[in-house]
Scaffold this motif. Structure first.
Motif, PDB file in Angstrom:
ATOM      1  N   CYS A  20       0.679  -1.102   0.087  1.00  0.00           N
ATOM      2  CA  CYS A  20       0.148   0.002  -0.036  1.00  0.00           C
ATOM      3  C   CYS A  20       0.858   1.418  -0.091  1.00  0.00           C
ATOM      4  O   CYS A  20       2.145   1.076  -0.068  1.00  0.00           O
ATOM      5  CB  CYS A  20      -0.940   0.196   1.248  1.00  0.00           C
ATOM      6  SG  CYS A  20      -0.122   0.231   2.853  1.00  0.00           S
ATOM      7  N   THR A  21       0.200   2.358   0.083  1.00  0.00           N
ATOM      8  CA  THR A  21       0.944   3.739  -0.026  1.00  0.00           C
ATOM      9  C   THR A  21       0.301   4.390   1.371  1.00  0.00           C
ATOM     10  O   THR A  21      -0.602   4.214   1.868  1.00  0.00           O
ATOM     11  CB  THR A  21       0.936   4.484  -1.257  1.00  0.00           C
ATOM     12  OG1 THR A  21      -0.320   4.763  -1.393  1.00  0.00           O
ATOM     13  CG2 THR A  21       1.520   3.784  -2.447  1.00  0.00           C
ATOM     14  N   VAL A  22       1.299   5.329   1.668  1.00  0.00           N
ATOM     15  CA  VAL A  22       0.915   6.444   2.668  1.00  0.00           C
ATOM     16  C   VAL A  22      -0.147   7.703   1.912  1.00  0.00           C
ATOM     17  O   VAL A  22       0.501   8.338   1.205  1.00  0.00           O
ATOM     18  CB  VAL A  22       1.943   6.896   3.486  1.00  0.00           C
ATOM     19  CG1 VAL A  22       1.554   8.070   4.516  1.00  0.00           C
ATOM     20  CG2 VAL A  22       2.835   5.884   4.325  1.00  0.00           C
ATOM     21  N   THR A  23      -1.303   7.632   2.255  1.00  0.00           N
ATOM     22  CA  THR A  23      -2.100   8.587   1.773  1.00  0.00           C
ATOM     23  C   THR A  23      -2.034   9.994   2.470  1.00  0.00           C
ATOM     24  O   THR A  23      -2.519  10.873   1.747  1.00  0.00           O
ATOM     25  CB  THR A  23      -3.653   8.146   1.397  1.00  0.00           C
ATOM     26  OG1 THR A  23      -4.145   7.799   2.485  1.00  0.00           O
ATOM     27  CG2 THR A  23      -3.400   6.897   0.398  1.00  0.00           C
ATOM     28  N   GLU A  24      -1.946   9.959   3.571  1.00  0.00           N
ATOM     29  CA  GLU A  24      -1.927  11.052   4.634  1.00  0.00           C
ATOM     30  C   GLU A  24      -1.105  10.859   5.581  1.00  0.00           C
ATOM     31  O   GLU A  24      -0.737   9.875   6.100  1.00  0.00           O
ATOM     32  CB  GLU A  24      -3.401  11.264   5.039  1.00  0.00           C
ATOM     33  CG  GLU A  24      -4.458  11.748   4.086  1.00  0.00           C
ATOM     34  CD  GLU A  24      -4.210  13.221   3.439  1.00  0.00           C
ATOM     35  OE1 GLU A  24      -3.552  13.900   3.738  1.00  0.00           O
ATOM     36  OE2 GLU A  24      -4.724  13.206   2.364  1.00  0.00           O
ATOM     37  N   ALA A  25      -0.300  11.952   6.216  1.00  0.00           N
ATOM     38  CA  ALA A  25       0.720  12.003   6.975  1.00  0.00           C
ATOM     39  C   ALA A  25       0.332  13.211   7.764  1.00  0.00           C
ATOM     40  O   ALA A  25       0.372  14.569   7.331  1.00  0.00           O
ATOM     41  CB  ALA A  25       2.075  11.800   6.397  1.00  0.00           C
ATOM     42  N   ARG A 305       5.586  15.959   4.589  1.00  0.00           N
ATOM     43  CA  ARG A 305       5.642  15.977   3.134  1.00  0.00           C
ATOM     44  C   ARG A 305       6.449  14.984   2.667  1.00  0.00           C
ATOM     45  O   ARG A 305       5.869  14.098   1.627  1.00  0.00           O
ATOM     46  CB  ARG A 305       6.620  17.047   2.738  1.00  0.00           C
ATOM     47  CG  ARG A 305       5.866  18.540   2.971  1.00  0.00           C
ATOM     48  CD  ARG A 305       7.115  19.575   2.526  1.00  0.00           C
ATOM     49  NE  ARG A 305       6.444  20.797   2.452  1.00  0.00           N
ATOM     50  CZ  ARG A 305       6.796  21.658   1.632  1.00  0.00           C
ATOM     51  NH1 ARG A 305       7.764  21.684   0.957  1.00  0.00           N
ATOM     52  NH2 ARG A 305       6.380  22.989   1.840  1.00  0.00           N
ATOM     53  N   TRP A 306       7.461  14.320   3.221  1.00  0.00           N
ATOM     54  CA  TRP A 306       7.994  13.212   2.869  1.00  0.00           C
ATOM     55  C   TRP A 306       7.542  11.807   3.221  1.00  0.00           C
ATOM     56  O   TRP A 306       7.519  10.943   2.300  1.00  0.00           O
ATOM     57  CB  TRP A 306       9.600  13.179   3.458  1.00  0.00           C
ATOM     58  CG  TRP A 306      10.421  14.133   3.028  1.00  0.00           C
ATOM     59  CD1 TRP A 306      10.141  15.186   2.062  1.00  0.00           C
ATOM     60  CD2 TRP A 306      11.657  14.620   3.455  1.00  0.00           C
ATOM     61  NE1 TRP A 306      11.174  15.996   2.066  1.00  0.00           N
ATOM     62  CE2 TRP A 306      12.090  15.782   2.770  1.00  0.00           C
ATOM     63  CE3 TRP A 306      12.423  14.211   4.546  1.00  0.00           C
ATOM     64  CZ2 TRP A 306      13.326  16.378   3.189  1.00  0.00           C
ATOM     65  CZ3 TRP A 306      13.637  14.660   4.924  1.00  0.00           C
ATOM     66  CH2 TRP A 306      14.043  15.890   4.189  1.00  0.00           C
ATOM     67  N   ALA A 307       6.536  11.627   4.107  1.00  0.00           N
ATOM     68  CA  ALA A 307       6.028  10.463   4.489  1.00  0.00           C
ATOM     69  C   ALA A 307       4.743  10.085   3.621  1.00  0.00           C
ATOM     70  O   ALA A 307       4.467   9.081   3.216  1.00  0.00           O
ATOM     71  CB  ALA A 307       5.340  10.391   5.895  1.00  0.00           C
ATOM     72  N   LYS A 308       4.135  11.062   3.029  1.00  0.00           N
ATOM     73  CA  LYS A 308       2.846  11.162   2.244  1.00  0.00           C
ATOM     74  C   LYS A 308       3.456  10.448   0.751  1.00  0.00           C
ATOM     75  O   LYS A 308       4.338  11.086   0.155  1.00  0.00           O
ATOM     76  CB  LYS A 308       2.180  12.440   1.945  1.00  0.00           C
ATOM     77  CG  LYS A 308       0.833  12.100   1.131  1.00  0.00           C
ATOM     78  CD  LYS A 308       0.098  13.628   0.903  1.00  0.00           C
ATOM     79  CE  LYS A 308      -1.164  13.452   0.377  1.00  0.00           C
ATOM     80  NZ  LYS A 308      -1.874  14.666   0.172  1.00  0.00           N
ATOM     81  N   GLY A 309       2.797   9.236   0.488  1.00  0.00           N
ATOM     82  CA  GLY A 309       3.279   8.821  -0.853  1.00  0.00           C
ATOM     83  C   GLY A 309       4.162   7.659  -0.700  1.00  0.00           C
ATOM     84  O   GLY A 309       4.459   7.015  -1.795  1.00  0.00           O
ATOM     85  N   LEU A 310       4.830   7.395   0.360  1.00  0.00           N
ATOM     86  CA  LEU A 310       5.832   6.455   0.768  1.00  0.00           C
ATOM     87  C   LEU A 310       5.046   4.960   0.389  1.00  0.00           C
ATOM     88  O   LEU A 310       3.920   4.800   0.976  1.00  0.00           O
ATOM     89  CB  LEU A 310       6.118   6.479   2.164  1.00  0.00           C
ATOM     90  CG  LEU A 310       7.238   7.434   2.676  1.00  0.00           C
ATOM     91  CD1 LEU A 310       7.703   7.216   3.878  1.00  0.00           C
ATOM     92  CD2 LEU A 310       8.406   7.388   1.512  1.00  0.00           C
TER      93      LEU A 310
END
Length: 322
Positions: A20-25, A305-310
């Motif tokens: 999966c991906t991180v969608t919100e942080a 900023r960096w966590a979102k989308g990982l």
């Protein structure tokens, strides 16, 4: 005395089951109540108590308190580098770097941080070369060391780790107490909770202090490596007693804003620390602390900023990814 030590929470929303991906942080930073504890104390009591309230950077916190209180009393303080605060910053850099490697070596090597000359000798086997030789590396030579050296401090640079391809927030410029009055004429609790540079989140710390380093600038697409090398660069500079190239950790300054109100700035390992205090009849009537944590864990800062989308996969679980 019990005070809330504060905490930083990272809340992640995932797109579904792994992969999966991180969608919100979201970053939530709860500040310690140290400044509130100092209000109402006599100036001398506040100066004595301040360093005892912090588990991290206690020397720098005590120094900032003394300088801010001195400025509020009208004492003139020249900008200088404080030896105890500089040593504390070097110790924290070493803990941070070796803490990602061999815990046994970390505990043995940093229980008592040696003086600079001894530290240079201590670092040589960790660097795989004398500290002065490492400091002379630049560009391709430095990256070759990162990728190919078996030295422990090269291994913790870990070029094969996850890197972030996302824009970073601006870096704070070098400031002293007097020049800080231009962007921030008066500090208050709202600013302390959400500090900003020219209206936006910013980063402070080793990379900000060394932002004129051409090699580090070229590593903008490898921000984790970039920041580790900035820390290591400051540690080696401390060991070599080199203060010439970049503003060093331990740099301290103080300035009076008005009669009875003073501000102090101290550069710590994690970045810029600011204390501002008001004193009336030798009692602290207002106290504001802006710590590096509030800059570097800002809700609009680099971490969310960096966590979102990982991407999170079975090979790279969430703990390793985050």
């Amino acid at each position: 005395m019990n005070i809330d030590p504060g905490a930083v929470h990272l809340r992640l929303t995932l797109s579904g089951p792994i992969p999966c991906t991180v969608t919100e942080a979201q970053v939530v930073c709860r500040r310690p109540a140290a400044a509130q504890v100092l209000r109402g104390k006599t100036a001398d009591a506040a100066a004595t108590l301040a360093p005892l309230l912090f588990a991290v950077c206690g020397k720098a916190q005590g120094l900032a308190a003394r300088l801010a209180l001195g400025a509020a009393r009208g004492e003139a303080v020249a900008d200088h580098r404080d030896g105890a605060a500089a040593q504390e910053a070097a110790r924290e850099h070493l803990w941070h770097l070796l803490g990602e490697g061999d815990p046994k070596r970390l505990m043995e090597g940093t229980r008592r941080l040696p003086q600079p000359t001894q530290l240079a000798e201590f670092l040589a086997p960790l660097l795989g070369m004398p500290a002065a030789n490492w400091q002379a590396l630049d560009g391709a030579a430095l990256l070759h060391w990162v990728v190919n050296s078996p030295a422990p401090l090269a291994l913790v640079m870990a070029p094969d780790r996850l890197e972030i391809d996302a824009p970073a927030v601006p870096l704070l410029p070098a400031l002293d107490a007097a020049t800080s009055l231009v962007p921030w004429p008066r500090l208050d609790n709202a600013f302390a909770a959400l500090p900003h540079w020219q209206g936006q989140a910013a980063e402070t710390g080793a990379l900000a202090r060394r932002q004129g380093d051409a090699t580090l600038t070229t590593l903008g697409r490898q921000p984790l490596l970039q920041r580790r090398l900035a820390r290591l660069g400051e540690l080696v500079a401390y060991a070599l007693e080199d203060e010439t190239a970049f503003p060093p950790p331990g740099r301290a300054s103080a300035h009076a804003l008005a009669p009875g109100r003073g501000r102090a700035l101290v550069e710590t390992a994690r970045g810029l620390l600011m204390h501002e205090v008001a004193v009336n009849n030798d009692r602290v009537t207002d106290y504001v602390i802006v710590a590096p944590t509030e800059w570097n864990f800002h809700p609009q800062g680099n971490l969310p900023r960096w966590a979102k989308g990982l991407a999170v996969t079975p090979e790279r679980p969430l703990a390793q990814t985050a």
